[in-house]
Scaffold this active site. Structure first.
Site, mmCIF file in Angstrom:
data_model
loop_
_atom_site.group_PDB
_atom_site.id
_atom_site.type_symbol
_atom_site.label_atom_id
_atom_site.label_comp_id
_atom_site.label_asym_id
_atom_site.label_seq_id
_atom_site.Cartn_x
_atom_site.Cartn_y
_atom_site.Cartn_z
ATOM 1 N N GLU A 35 38.124 34.086 44.952
ATOM 2 C CA GLU A 35 39.537 34.214 45.294
ATOM 3 C C GLU A 35 40.326 33.137 44.564
ATOM 4 O OE1 GLU A 35 42.089 35.599 46.283
ATOM 5 O OE2 GLU A 35 41.263 37.448 47.093
ATOM 6 N N HIS A 156 53.159 54.818 47.014
ATOM 7 C CA HIS A 156 52.189 53.830 47.475
ATOM 8 C C HIS A 156 52.795 52.980 48.583
ATOM 9 C CE1 HIS A 156 50.180 54.802 43.654
ATOM 10 N NE2 HIS A 156 49.084 54.341 44.219
ATOM 11 N N LYS A 160 52.580 47.190 47.200
ATOM 12 C CA LYS A 160 52.083 47.344 45.829
ATOM 13 C C LYS A 160 53.076 46.736 44.862
ATOM 14 C CE LYS A 160 50.295 50.737 42.519
ATOM 15 N NZ LYS A 160 49.127 49.901 42.171
#
Length: 253
Positions: A35, A156, A160
């Site tokens: 990450e 979406h 997004k």
């Protein structure tokens, strides 16, 4: 022998599902999870993120260490992070599966350059259904001809970042090639609302009739499973830039 995975963006929407599915698939072993620096999970057990207290693997922000642990890197992050990680994978000679969207033309060129040294699957959408949609849309454009207007509509979730989606852009490119026009001249509409996983529709409108081709993703796992299929494919390939049609041609799953 299980394919060892290094999952980049492990706490993102896609990374979480890819890592989680790999834990229940005997074909894969989760070797390392990455990450960005400053993320709340860095240094903590990944199992606590996915509700698997038995998984003690810790989240890291050290790409070189994490990538060195795996046989293949799966990357669903930001364009900037992806380009940086491609360089690390290239240095280590690690194959990659990349689902990051929103890459600029220069960043896309960076992937092509790296693929001369490592095998890379890069696709804006890794579901089987969407890749069939790509083929059907091209066939429809060929059969209907230039007298039909063509537009692409995608929807979406509100979080997004890129719009239009990479899938919608790919549809526009494929349709434009068939119709011998620029992709920029083909209308693409983006909707960002709620928690929509991903809808894509190609509309062909002509005299007295309309044809619509639609794909709706009902669960993000369809993309995650596609990424795992791509990892299974790419780990045995020679350097080069591949896409999902390459993966699907020889599929045995």
């Amino acid at each position: 022998m299980a394919i060892k995975l290094s999952v980049s963006g492990c706490c993102g929407r896609m990374g979480t599902r890819i890592a989680s599915l790999s834990l229940s698939d005997g074909m894969f072993a989760l070797a390392g999870v990455l990450e960005s620096s400053g993320h709340q999970m860095v240094g903590r057990p990944f199992g606590s993120w996915v509700g698997r207290p038995d998984i003690a693997l810790k989240v890291s922000d050290d790409a070189k260490t994490i990538f060195s642990l795996g046989d293949v890197v799966i990357e669903f992050t930001t364009p900037e992070a992806t380009i940086a990680h491609v360089q690390v994978a290239q240095e280590l000679g690690k194959p990659m599966v990349i689902g990051t969207t929103g890459l600029s033309p220069a960043q896309q060129d960076g992937l092509r350059t790296a693929s001369r040294k490592i095998p890379i699957v890069w696709s804006p959408n890794m579901s089987v259904g969407v890749n069939v949609l790509f083929e059907l849309a091209q066939l429809a454009a060929q059969r209907l001809g230039p007298s039909y207007d063509v537009e692409v509509v995608e929807a979406h979730h509100r979080q997004k970042r890129d719009a239009p989606s990479g899938t919608a852009k790919r549809l526009a490119e494929l349709l434009a090639a068939v119709r011998r026009q620029s992709a920029e001249s083909l209308p693409v509409h983006a909707v960002r609302a709620g928690d929509i996983v991903g809808d894509h529709t190609v509309i062909f409108a002509g005299p007295s009739e309309r044809l619509e081709l639609t794909h709706r993703a009902q669960d993000r796992d369809v993309f995650a499973q596609g990424a795992l299929n791509a990892a299974r494919f790419i780990v045995t390939q020679r350097p080069g830039l591949y896409d999902m049609p390459d993966v699907l041609k020889g599929r045995t799953w």
